[in-house]
Design an enzyme around this catalytic site. Sequence first.
Site, PDB file in Angstrom:
ATOM      1  CE  LYS A  65       6.793  12.499  28.390  1.00  0.00           C
ATOM      2  NZ  LYS A  65       5.441  12.079  28.410  1.00  0.00           N
TER       3      LYS A  65
HETATM    4  C1  PLP Z   1       5.944  16.007  33.324  1.00  0.00           C
HETATM    5  C2  PLP Z   1       5.675  14.506  33.385  1.00  0.00           C
HETATM    6  N1  PLP Z   1       5.938  13.820  34.559  1.00  0.00           N
HETATM    7  C3  PLP Z   1       5.699  12.457  34.697  1.00  0.00           C
HETATM    8  C4  PLP Z   1       4.887  11.917  33.515  1.00  0.00           C
HETATM    9  C5  PLP Z   1       4.822  10.280  34.028  1.00  0.00           C
HETATM   10  O1  PLP Z   1       5.524   9.662  32.675  1.00  0.00           O
HETATM   11  P1  PLP Z   1       4.828   8.266  32.572  1.00  0.00           P
HETATM   12  O2  PLP Z   1       3.487   8.453  31.425  1.00  0.00           O
HETATM   13  O3  PLP Z   1       5.964   7.616  31.730  1.00  0.00           O
HETATM   14  O4  PLP Z   1       4.500   7.350  33.524  1.00  0.00           O
HETATM   15  C6  PLP Z   1       4.539  12.737  32.378  1.00  0.00           C
HETATM   16  C7  PLP Z   1       4.022  12.054  31.402  1.00  0.00           C
HETATM   17  O5  PLP Z   1       3.658  12.450  30.344  1.00  0.00           O
HETATM   18  C8  PLP Z   1       4.999  13.947  32.510  1.00  0.00           C
HETATM   19  O6  PLP Z   1       4.495  14.739  31.283  1.00  0.00           O
END
Ligand code: PLP
Length: 370
Positions: free
Chosen positions: A184
């Site tokens: 990110k």
């Molecule tokens: C659209 C979306 N939602 C949720 C997540 C989950 O985030 P995390 O990896 O920080 O748990 C991601 C991770 O890339 C994502 O792209």
Amino acid sequence: MIRVTRPALGDAELRAIKAVLDSGFLTQGEQVARFEARVAAVTGSAHAVAVSSGAAALHLALMALGVGPGDEVITSDFSFPATANVIEIVGARAVLVDIDLATFNLDVTQVEAAVTARTKAIMPVHEFGLMAEIEPVQQVARRRGVAVIEDAACALGAVQRIAGRMVPAGSAGTVGCFSFHPRKCVTTGEGGCLTTSDPALAARLRALRNHGLEPGPGGAELRAPGLNYRLNEIQGALGVAQMERLDWALAERRRLAALYDEALAGCERLQLPQEPKDSRHAYQSYVVLLPADVGRDMVIERLRAAGIEAVRGAYAIHRLAYYRARPSNTASRFPSATDADARALALPLYAGMPDAAVQRVADAMRGIVG
Ligand SMILES: Cc1ncc(COP(=O)(O)O)c(C=O)c1O
């Protein structure tokens, strides 16, 4: 190798982390609070609650809104699996809706038809950093009395004009959920954050991330069991230093995306990322749609041979075994997500990527796709 992404880290992050280590205070405290204040400011939210990941943020949003067994949550079929997983984890059902292939976001014309008496929330995903079309979602949610949970994992810094007002991702729904994974724009290693304008919801989220314990005049009280989803001080300090770079990182990503647009403009067989006129893309990823007759694995292989890393876009969730087993998730309901699943390709993009590297990737893509 030109990597698909690279976090922008430097001396400021090192100094911030060292100061935390020197303090000897490692668990959620002042640094996390500072980080939350910055996220609240950037998203135009009254409250920000930092947690240990984007998935944790989505999970707590559902718990705090009381979504559970027997309930349904409508979401996009094209996303990272965490989006649908958290709905299933709380015992509810993820009702998947196809996407608009031009934006990779929820096809909002299909949302109302997916609402039933069991629907508790709609969870639009701001895929790859572009906000889903929010106004129609808000209208359905208002009419049907359900919550809007923004999966803004990729969308810190994205903005959309809604009813004549520029609204940042994270403040367009009941609650917004961000991820600070290293892919990110801002990273805390692993991390996440919820944003909301509702003080009671924010208080429930704060309790749920800390075992369910709520501070009170007579000591802590526990009204609902929670989890340990706290962010630690090292991550908080890293986040504060990263937020200092946010304006620069967003501007760089936009500039590099425009360079790609220009360099790939003649490549008519590629669909380039779209930016609808009322939206400002945060370009968490630069994702192109390959022509149907060009295999993505072959493209990834040839790019790799040219020293360039590229990866698939996201997943058509209905195609993953757990979701595929559900009779309602037939492929014919998701033609666009199925297409995106097979053909979307994320090219390298990160703040600090040299312009010459963008040119090299674009030249290689033109050579491969024609
Ligand atoms: C659209 C979306 N939602 C949720 C997540 C989950 O985030 P995390 O990896 O920080 O748990 C991601 C991770 O890339 C994502 O792209």
